[in-house]
Design a protein around this motif. Sequence first.
Motif, PDB file in Angstrom:
ATOM      1  N   PHE A  27      30.042  45.158  39.145  1.00  0.00           N
ATOM      2  CA  PHE A  27      31.114  44.704  38.255  1.00  0.00           C
ATOM      3  C   PHE A  27      30.666  43.686  37.201  1.00  0.00           C
ATOM      4  CE2 PHE A  27      33.341  46.302  41.922  1.00  0.00           C
ATOM      5  CZ  PHE A  27      34.488  46.878  41.418  1.00  0.00           C
ATOM      6  N   LEU A  28      29.516  43.046  37.378  1.00  0.00           N
ATOM      7  CA  LEU A  28      29.166  41.909  36.520  1.00  0.00           C
ATOM      8  C   LEU A  28      28.014  42.234  35.579  1.00  0.00           C
ATOM      9  CD1 LEU A  28      29.370  38.980  39.101  1.00  0.00           C
ATOM     10  CD2 LEU A  28      31.194  40.000  37.717  1.00  0.00           C
ATOM     11  N   PRO A  29      27.871  41.471  34.485  1.00  0.00           N
ATOM     12  CA  PRO A  29      26.724  41.649  33.590  1.00  0.00           C
ATOM     13  C   PRO A  29      25.419  41.375  34.328  1.00  0.00           C
ATOM     14  CG  PRO A  29      28.406  40.257  32.584  1.00  0.00           C
ATOM     15  CD  PRO A  29      28.794  40.413  34.008  1.00  0.00           C
ATOM     16  N   VAL A  30      24.376  42.046  33.919  1.00  0.00           N
ATOM     17  CA  VAL A  30      23.088  41.896  34.597  1.00  0.00           C
ATOM     18  C   VAL A  30      22.360  40.666  34.062  1.00  0.00           C
ATOM     19  CG1 VAL A  30      22.891  44.363  35.007  1.00  0.00           C
ATOM     20  CG2 VAL A  30      21.945  43.396  32.904  1.00  0.00           C
ATOM     21  N   ASP A  31      21.484  40.121  34.903  1.00  0.00           N
ATOM     22  CA  ASP A  31      20.570  39.035  34.527  1.00  0.00           C
ATOM     23  C   ASP A  31      21.290  37.782  34.025  1.00  0.00           C
ATOM     24  OD1 ASP A  31      18.418  40.658  35.177  1.00  0.00           O
ATOM     25  OD2 ASP A  31      18.265  41.477  33.149  1.00  0.00           O
ATOM     26  N   ARG A  32      22.434  37.462  34.598  1.00  0.00           N
ATOM     27  CA  ARG A  32      23.122  36.217  34.243  1.00  0.00           C
ATOM     28  C   ARG A  32      23.509  35.446  35.517  1.00  0.00           C
ATOM     29  NH1 ARG A  32      24.282  36.243  28.709  1.00  0.00           N
ATOM     30  NH2 ARG A  32      24.430  34.003  29.074  1.00  0.00           N
ATOM     31  N   PRO A  33      22.531  35.072  36.322  1.00  0.00           N
ATOM     32  CA  PRO A  33      22.857  34.441  37.612  1.00  0.00           C
ATOM     33  C   PRO A  33      23.515  33.073  37.468  1.00  0.00           C
ATOM     34  CG  PRO A  33      20.494  34.350  37.210  1.00  0.00           C
ATOM     35  CD  PRO A  33      21.070  35.248  36.172  1.00  0.00           C
ATOM     36  N   LEU A  34      23.044  32.262  36.513  1.00  0.00           N
ATOM     37  CA  LEU A  34      23.619  30.927  36.364  1.00  0.00           C
ATOM     38  C   LEU A  34      25.029  30.994  35.790  1.00  0.00           C
ATOM     39  CD1 LEU A  34      20.509  28.973  35.035  1.00  0.00           C
ATOM     40  CD2 LEU A  34      21.534  28.843  37.312  1.00  0.00           C
ATOM     41  N   PHE A  35      25.227  31.888  34.830  1.00  0.00           N
ATOM     42  CA  PHE A  35      26.573  32.069  34.288  1.00  0.00           C
ATOM     43  C   PHE A  35      27.524  32.547  35.384  1.00  0.00           C
ATOM     44  CE2 PHE A  35      29.818  34.795  32.280  1.00  0.00           C
ATOM     45  CZ  PHE A  35      30.410  33.869  31.436  1.00  0.00           C
ATOM     46  N   THR A  36      27.030  33.437  36.243  1.00  0.00           N
ATOM     47  CA  THR A  36      27.853  33.914  37.356  1.00  0.00           C
ATOM     48  C   THR A  36      28.178  32.782  38.319  1.00  0.00           C
ATOM     49  OG1 THR A  36      26.948  36.157  37.203  1.00  0.00           O
ATOM     50  CG2 THR A  36      27.913  35.508  39.309  1.00  0.00           C
ATOM     51  N   GLY A  37      27.199  31.930  38.609  1.00  0.00           N
ATOM     52  CA  GLY A  37      27.465  30.784  39.474  1.00  0.00           C
ATOM     53  C   GLY A  37      28.504  29.844  38.878  1.00  0.00           C
ATOM     54  N   GLY A 204      36.792  44.608  30.784  1.00  0.00           N
ATOM     55  CA  GLY A 204      37.788  44.498  31.835  1.00  0.00           C
ATOM     56  C   GLY A 204      37.182  44.505  33.226  1.00  0.00           C
ATOM     57  N   THR A 205      36.150  45.311  33.428  1.00  0.00           N
ATOM     58  CA  THR A 205      35.485  45.359  34.734  1.00  0.00           C
ATOM     59  C   THR A 205      34.835  44.021  35.057  1.00  0.00           C
ATOM     60  OG1 THR A 205      35.075  47.731  34.480  1.00  0.00           O
ATOM     61  CG2 THR A 205      33.735  46.554  36.087  1.00  0.00           C
ATOM     62  N   ASN A 206      34.156  43.434  34.070  1.00  0.00           N
ATOM     63  CA  ASN A 206      33.526  42.125  34.292  1.00  0.00           C
ATOM     64  C   ASN A 206      34.554  41.064  34.639  1.00  0.00           C
ATOM     65  OD1 ASN A 206      31.394  42.782  31.430  1.00  0.00           O
ATOM     66  ND2 ASN A 206      31.083  43.364  33.571  1.00  0.00           N
ATOM     67  N   ALA A 208      37.503  41.454  35.986  1.00  0.00           N
ATOM     68  CA  ALA A 208      38.013  41.691  37.341  1.00  0.00           C
ATOM     69  C   ALA A 208      37.014  41.196  38.393  1.00  0.00           C
ATOM     70  CB  ALA A 208      38.303  43.175  37.536  1.00  0.00           C
ATOM     71  N   GLY A 209      35.730  41.443  38.143  1.00  0.00           N
ATOM     72  CA  GLY A 209      34.716  40.983  39.087  1.00  0.00           C
ATOM     73  C   GLY A 209      34.666  39.473  39.185  1.00  0.00           C
ATOM     74  N   TYR A 210      34.696  38.804  38.032  1.00  0.00           N
ATOM     75  CA  TYR A 210      34.675  37.335  38.052  1.00  0.00           C
ATOM     76  C   TYR A 210      35.949  36.762  38.664  1.00  0.00           C
ATOM     77  CZ  TYR A 210      30.400  36.999  35.286  1.00  0.00           C
ATOM     78  OH  TYR A 210      29.099  37.059  34.861  1.00  0.00           O
ATOM     79  N   ALA A 211      37.090  37.410  38.435  1.00  0.00           N
ATOM     80  CA  ALA A 211      38.336  36.933  39.032  1.00  0.00           C
ATOM     81  C   ALA A 211      38.266  37.018  40.548  1.00  0.00           C
ATOM     82  CB  ALA A 211      39.514  37.752  38.501  1.00  0.00           C
ATOM     83  N   TYR A 212      37.710  38.114  41.061  1.00  0.00           N
ATOM     84  CA  TYR A 212      37.564  38.234  42.517  1.00  0.00           C
ATOM     85  C   TYR A 212      36.624  37.163  43.061  1.00  0.00           C
ATOM     86  CZ  TYR A 212      35.792  39.862  46.986  1.00  0.00           C
ATOM     87  OH  TYR A 212      35.390  39.920  48.299  1.00  0.00           O
ATOM     88  N   LEU A 213      35.489  36.971  42.400  1.00  0.00           N
ATOM     89  CA  LEU A 213      34.530  35.977  42.886  1.00  0.00           C
ATOM     90  C   LEU A 213      35.130  34.578  42.860  1.00  0.00           C
ATOM     91  CD1 LEU A 213      31.082  37.048  41.352  1.00  0.00           C
ATOM     92  CD2 LEU A 213      31.919  37.393  43.677  1.00  0.00           C
ATOM     93  N   ALA A 214      35.849  34.243  41.796  1.00  0.00           N
ATOM     94  CA  ALA A 214      36.381  32.889  41.668  1.00  0.00           C
ATOM     95  C   ALA A 214      37.522  32.632  42.652  1.00  0.00           C
ATOM     96  CB  ALA A 214      36.856  32.646  40.235  1.00  0.00           C
ATOM     97  N   LEU A 215      38.431  33.588  42.809  1.00  0.00           N
ATOM     98  CA  LEU A 215      39.628  33.349  43.609  1.00  0.00           C
ATOM     99  C   LEU A 215      39.394  33.617  45.098  1.00  0.00           C
ATOM    100  CD1 LEU A 215      42.320  34.889  41.228  1.00  0.00           C
ATOM    101  CD2 LEU A 215      41.736  32.479  41.540  1.00  0.00           C
ATOM    102  N   VAL A 216      38.962  34.837  45.419  1.00  0.00           N
ATOM    103  CA  VAL A 216      38.833  35.231  46.827  1.00  0.00           C
ATOM    104  C   VAL A 216      37.511  34.757  47.402  1.00  0.00           C
ATOM    105  CG1 VAL A 216      38.784  37.183  48.425  1.00  0.00           C
ATOM    106  CG2 VAL A 216      40.320  37.224  46.447  1.00  0.00           C
ATOM    107  N   ASN A 217      36.415  35.090  46.716  1.00  0.00           N
ATOM    108  CA  ASN A 217      35.076  34.851  47.232  1.00  0.00           C
ATOM    109  C   ASN A 217      34.674  33.379  47.201  1.00  0.00           C
ATOM    110  OD1 ASN A 217      31.876  34.881  46.643  1.00  0.00           O
ATOM    111  ND2 ASN A 217      32.444  36.685  47.835  1.00  0.00           N
ATOM    112  N   THR A 218      35.358  32.578  46.401  1.00  0.00           N
ATOM    113  CA  THR A 218      34.973  31.175  46.273  1.00  0.00           C
ATOM    114  C   THR A 218      36.109  30.231  46.649  1.00  0.00           C
ATOM    115  OG1 THR A 218      33.395  31.743  44.522  1.00  0.00           O
ATOM    116  CG2 THR A 218      34.022  29.441  44.714  1.00  0.00           C
TER     117      THR A 218
END
Length: 323
Positions: A27-37, A204-206, A208-218
């Motif tokens: 679901f997320l952009p590739v090679d952006r680990p710090l932005f994802t964190g 939209g996919t990205n 949704a992925g970040y929303a899941y990580l921020a709300l549920v996963n974090t």
Amino acid sequence: MNRAAVIALTALAPISWGSTYAVTTEFLPVDRPLFTGMMRALPAGLLILALTRVRPRGDWWWKATVLGTLNIGAFFPLLFLAAYRLPGGVAAVTGSVGPMFVIGLSALLLGDRPSTRAMLAAIAAAFGVSMVVLKAGAALDAVGVIAGVASSASMAAGTVLTKRWGRPEGVGPLVMTGWQLTAGGLLITPIAFALEGAPPALDGTNIAGYAYLALVNTAVAYWLWFRGIGRLSATSVTLLGPLSPITAAVVGWAALSQSLTALQIAGMALAFAATLAGQWQPRPTAVPATVVPSGPVPEPGPEPSVGRIREPAPAVRRDDVTV
């Protein structure tokens, strides 16, 4: 709430974290680990702060910063660095040594005497995880291995210090979660922009992925995790960690069509059994209750009178005389 229910709710945190790899790759952009964190931590922390409207006071400003750095701000970048420098299996194994760090730090900072059962459970869990995720010929990278071990040590230190410092009076685990996520996210943000540049374009996919990580996963997962630390021992909580790679393997099999070998299934069973063993507590030895006689207590009898036979007084030995 009984202990089994607390353990079950706390276990939802590492189970949720086990879905991170699949969400990241699909679901997320590739090679952006710090932005994802950053996207995992900062929006979730700010949302909780807006809902609770409770700020740290006194020495909790620096305590919340330290805990946020250990549990989030340092942990996320080190974890992603290990994931990008190592095969997924090797990175998971370096993360599985966390319970051993917690056992050692609990002895130093909390005075918890490490038990043989806990040590064996931690070793068995790490061995089981290695059976699940390691593959033949997996390459090792020194920087990646150091980053993986350091991420485990950082999270372990944060877990033990969270247990040692507790919470300010009247402050619940949700507020503590907001403080730490905000502090950690603010630490990651300038590093992410400095090393990775401007944020990528998101579809939209990205989102949704970040929303899941921020709300549920974090947000929810870390709230359950910190709540569990407040009610269970640090060792019991961290021995729930192997549920994360087990969940990742199951999600990969169910959602990504990844195969599971007999060795992996055996490793999952071993790691799960070690997790259960880490939660077991021996029942305290029952102390027999003192029997109190019913009815009135008899009055003490009169002193022996003249003519009654008294018991002879014990002879005084020479050794008993103090000079």
